[in-house]
Design an enzyme around this catalytic site. Structure first.
Site, PDB file in Angstrom:
ATOM      1  CB  SER A 155      -5.601   4.756   1.965  1.00 16.05           C
ATOM      2  OG  SER A 155      -5.528   5.826   1.044  1.00 16.05           O
TER       3      SER A 155
ATOM      4  CE  LYS B 146       4.533   7.482  -2.512  1.00 18.25           C
ATOM      5  NZ  LYS B 146       3.712   8.033  -1.412  1.00 18.25           N
TER       6      LYS B 146
ATOM      7  CE  LYS C  58       4.284   7.609   5.690  1.00 17.69           C
ATOM      8  NZ  LYS C  58       4.096   8.625   4.658  1.00 17.69           N
TER       9      LYS C  58
ATOM     10  CE  LYS D 127      -4.051   1.981   0.556  1.00 20.98           C
ATOM     11  NZ  LYS D 127      -3.815   2.559  -0.795  1.00 20.98           N
TER      12      LYS D 127
ATOM     13  CG  ASN E 295      -4.607  16.082  -0.442  1.00 23.97           C
ATOM     14  OD1 ASN E 295      -4.069  15.559   0.525  1.00 23.97           O
ATOM     15  ND2 ASN E 295      -5.884  15.936  -0.703  1.00 23.97           N
TER      16      ASN E 295
ATOM     17  CG  ASP F  94       2.994  11.075  -3.119  1.00 23.97           C
ATOM     18  OD1 ASP F  94       2.942  10.938  -1.893  1.00 23.97           O
ATOM     19  OD2 ASP F  94       3.958  11.669  -3.665  1.00 23.97           O
TER      20      ASP F  94
HETATM   21  P1  NDP Z   1       0.173  17.878  -4.264  1.00 25.17           P
HETATM   22  O1  NDP Z   1       0.613  17.529  -5.637  1.00 25.17           O
HETATM   23  O2  NDP Z   1      -1.279  18.054  -3.985  1.00 25.17           O
HETATM   24  O3  NDP Z   1       0.920  19.210  -3.770  1.00 25.17           O
HETATM   25  C1  NDP Z   1       2.301  19.295  -3.727  1.00 25.17           C
HETATM   26  C2  NDP Z   1       2.687  20.699  -3.321  1.00 25.17           C
HETATM   27  O4  NDP Z   1       4.086  20.746  -3.110  1.00 25.17           O
HETATM   28  C3  NDP Z   1       2.370  21.731  -4.380  1.00 25.17           C
HETATM   29  O5  NDP Z   1       2.097  22.954  -3.758  1.00 25.17           O
HETATM   30  C4  NDP Z   1       3.668  21.799  -5.165  1.00 25.17           C
HETATM   31  O6  NDP Z   1       3.852  23.029  -5.842  1.00 25.17           O
HETATM   32  C5  NDP Z   1       4.700  21.637  -4.072  1.00 25.17           C
HETATM   33  N1  NDP Z   1       5.906  20.981  -4.615  1.00 25.17           N
HETATM   34  C6  NDP Z   1       5.972  19.770  -5.231  1.00 25.17           C
HETATM   35  N2  NDP Z   1       7.234  19.512  -5.622  1.00 25.17           N
HETATM   36  C7  NDP Z   1       7.956  20.568  -5.245  1.00 25.17           C
HETATM   37  C8  NDP Z   1       9.319  20.895  -5.367  1.00 25.17           C
HETATM   38  N3  NDP Z   1      10.192  20.059  -5.959  1.00 25.17           N
HETATM   39  N4  NDP Z   1       9.720  22.074  -4.832  1.00 25.17           N
HETATM   40  C9  NDP Z   1       8.836  22.915  -4.233  1.00 25.17           C
HETATM   41  N5  NDP Z   1       7.530  22.663  -4.097  1.00 25.17           N
HETATM   42  C10 NDP Z   1       7.104  21.508  -4.588  1.00 25.17           C
HETATM   43  O7  NDP Z   1       0.805  16.746  -3.316  1.00 25.17           O
HETATM   44  P2  NDP Z   1       0.395  16.324  -1.845  1.00 25.17           P
HETATM   45  O8  NDP Z   1      -0.096  17.488  -1.070  1.00 25.17           O
HETATM   46  O9  NDP Z   1      -0.454  15.113  -1.955  1.00 25.17           O
HETATM   47  O10 NDP Z   1       1.789  15.828  -1.274  1.00 25.17           O
HETATM   48  C11 NDP Z   1       2.695  16.709  -0.584  1.00 25.17           C
HETATM   49  C12 NDP Z   1       3.667  15.883   0.254  1.00 25.17           C
HETATM   50  O11 NDP Z   1       2.907  15.091   1.201  1.00 25.17           O
HETATM   51  C13 NDP Z   1       4.515  14.869  -0.518  1.00 25.17           C
HETATM   52  O12 NDP Z   1       5.772  14.738   0.116  1.00 25.17           O
HETATM   53  C14 NDP Z   1       3.743  13.564  -0.350  1.00 25.17           C
HETATM   54  O13 NDP Z   1       4.568  12.424  -0.497  1.00 25.17           O
HETATM   55  C15 NDP Z   1       3.268  13.716   1.086  1.00 25.17           C
HETATM   56  N6  NDP Z   1       2.139  12.883   1.443  1.00 25.17           N
HETATM   57  C16 NDP Z   1       0.954  12.961   0.769  1.00 25.17           C
HETATM   58  C17 NDP Z   1      -0.102  12.169   1.150  1.00 25.17           C
HETATM   59  C18 NDP Z   1      -1.452  12.302   0.530  1.00 25.17           C
HETATM   60  O14 NDP Z   1      -2.404  11.692   1.060  1.00 25.17           O
HETATM   61  N7  NDP Z   1      -1.635  13.073  -0.540  1.00 25.17           N
HETATM   62  C19 NDP Z   1       0.034  11.164   2.222  1.00 25.17           C
HETATM   63  C20 NDP Z   1       1.302  11.226   2.928  1.00 25.17           C
HETATM   64  C21 NDP Z   1       2.303  12.042   2.511  1.00 25.17           C
HETATM   65  P3  NDP Z   1       3.438  23.160  -7.384  1.00 25.17           P
HETATM   66  O15 NDP Z   1       1.955  23.360  -7.378  1.00 25.17           O
HETATM   67  O16 NDP Z   1       4.203  24.316  -7.884  1.00 25.17           O
HETATM   68  O17 NDP Z   1       3.842  21.875  -8.031  1.00 25.17           O
END
Ligand code: NDP
Length: 441
Positions: A373, A125, A113, A89, A239, A165
């Site tokens: 999830s 992943k 986790k 997962k 998100n 993600d």
């Molecule tokens: P989203 O795609 O919804 O949002 C990602 C955000 O981070 C955007 O604002 C994006 O900016 C910014 N970002 C992405 N890459 C970079 C980079 N290289 N440098 C600077 N800013 C960056 O993703 P999530 O919110 O789902 O995920 C965010 C983090 O949380 C990740 O590390 C993910 O692995 C982790 N996570 C997510 C989960 C989930 O349920 N969604 C669960 C557990 C962990 P821009 O819009 O400019 O791309």
């Protein structure tokens, strides 16, 4: 050389250049030193050598046709890391910087986790170096269908259940789910984060951000404190960031920053989250479009330079380094909790721990997403839907359980208040017990 160091050296030699994977593995292995010393059966059974080697790694070509009629080719990945306690997962990430190293670091973290959640899910992943930014809906669909055509051979409701993600939200999950169903003729919960009309769970979109804030609440409560009246810095605006911001605000905090990959906003009056949500989720625009009487937008520096009480990094890996940590500490930050995966560099983490800042590591603090999830999987199996309140209550309970398990494990091994050590040990112990029971497989 200790057993842990031997395993780490062999891992680096066998996986050259995979720096993110090395970083994630080193953090876990170092935290496990006291457990390994106390339990010789771990070395005798080659448990660490086995746990750092994925059970399977799948890399595949993803060809698709863009709106101009040109053929494009991306690379797809699925790393099925560990199935000792349940089906694999973990999410799918679509971002141009995705490499095997990034997927392996995320898959490795996911093992511990998922174990910490107390639910029966293994670690995996996947993703692609595909960049969804600037693509039309038709191009996204073409890519998702091609990606799932290959991935469908390796996943299933009882085998491997991916989720979203970075770059994979409701739209992408929908296209991939449709293609899976068409290929397999199966209406099964093979993906989570699905839309509510076709098997999704209420509160799944909110779960990671809300869970992060619930976890932070538990850390603060242990010191008799809360979010009320606190200034909060958040990075990212996806998100995780937006739902964390919403919950922190609801609990009486003032969220003063957000960022994206081109810049960041600072609004001392508190960020207008409805306005940001409209820009990001409806217009699919950039944060530079956010303007209020009190806000500033900058492409220089980082959100961590703003004096705050609580910092929640929610964007991406290694986005908070030693300089940022020093600045936060100088400005008297009380708590830092990781919404993103591995957002703080090892040097930054060491500084927070030394300065006795409350620090919630990702594998504990952001486990709310995968927890809900898993609740989505349960609802799919039962063919039932729980209410938002039911899911949210379970999420709160799970986040408290994770906090309690991590702090108890830290105390048991003489590292009181060190949730990095505690989360790694608590996550490892259940997986280790299952692997020992199942023999050398
Ligand atoms: P989203 O795609 O919804 O949002 C990602 C955000 O981070 C955007 O604002 C994006 O900016 C910014 N970002 C992405 N890459 C970079 C980079 N290289 N440098 C600077 N800013 C960056 O993703 P999530 O919110 O789902 O995920 C965010 C983090 O949380 C990740 O590390 C993910 O692995 C982790 N996570 C997510 C989960 C989930 O349920 N969604 C669960 C557990 C962990 P821009 O819009 O400019 O791309």
């Amino acid at each position: 050389m200790s057993y842990v160091q031997e395993v780490y050296q062999a891992l680096v030699a066998r996986n050259p250049g995979e720096t993110e994977f090395h970083q994630a593995a080193l953090e876990v292995l170092e935290a496990l030193e006291p457990v390994v010393a106390a339990r010789p059966e771990i070395q005798k059974n080659g448990l660490l050598e086995r746990i750092v080697e994925p059970e399977k790694q799948i890399i595949f070509r993803v060809p698709w046709v863009d709106d101009a009629g040109c053929v494009r080719v991306n690379r797809g990945f699925r790393v099925q890391f560990n199935s000792a306690i349940g089906p694999y997962k973990g999410g799918l990430r679509f971002h141009p910087n995705v490499t095997l190293s990034i997927i392996k670091f995320l898959g490795f973290e996911q093992i511990f986790k998922n174990s910490l959640t107390g639910l029966p899910i293994g670690g995996g992943k996947g993703g692609s170096d595909f960049d969804p930014k600037g693509k039309s809906d038709r191009e996204i669909m073409a890519f998702c269908q091609s990606f799932m055509t290959e991935l469908s051979k390796y996943i299933g409701a009882n085998t491997d259940v991916p989720a979203g993600d970075i770059g994979v939200g409701a739209r992408e999950i929908g296209f991939m789910y449709g293609q899976y169903k068409r290929m397999k003729d199966l209406y099964e919960g093979v993906l989570t984060g699905k839309g509510i009309t076709y098997g999704g769970s209420l509160a799944r979109p909110e779960a990671t951000g809300y869970g992060l804030v619930y976890f932070t609440q538990n850390m603060l409560a242990a010191r008799g404190d809360s979010f009320k009246g606190k200034k909060v810095a958040i990075s990212g605006s996806g998100n995780v960031a937006l739902f964390a911001a919403q919950k922190a605000t609801e609990l009486g905090g003032t969220v003063v920053t957000l960022s994206d990959s081109t810049g960041w906003i600072h609004d001392p009056a508190g960020i207008d989250l409805a306005a940001v949500s409209e820009i990001k989720n409806v217009r699919r625009g950039r944060l530079s479009e956010y303007k209020t009487a009190t806000s500033t937008y900058s492409t220089q520096g980082r959100v961590w330079q703003v004096p705050v009480d609580i910092a929640l990094p929610c964007a991406t890996q290694n986005e908070l380094d030693a300089n940022d940590a020093a600045m936060l500490i100088k400005n008297k930050v009380i708590a830092v909790a990781e919404g993103a995966n591995m957002p703080s560099t090892p040097e930054a983490v060491a500084q927070f721990l030394d300065a006795k800042v409350l620090f919630g590591p990702a594998k504990a603090a952001n486990a709310g997403g995968v927890s809900v999830s898993a609740l989505e999987m349960s609802q799919n199996s039962l063919r039932l839907s729980w209410t938002f309140e039911e899911v949210d209550e379970r999420l709160k309970g799970i986040m408290k359980g994770i906090y309690d398990a991590a702090s108890a494990a830290a105390a048991r091994y003489g590292h009181e208040d060190n949730l990095v050590v505690g989360a790694n040990i608590a996550g490892f112990e259940k997986v280790a017990a299952a692997m020992l029971a199942q023999g050398v497989v």
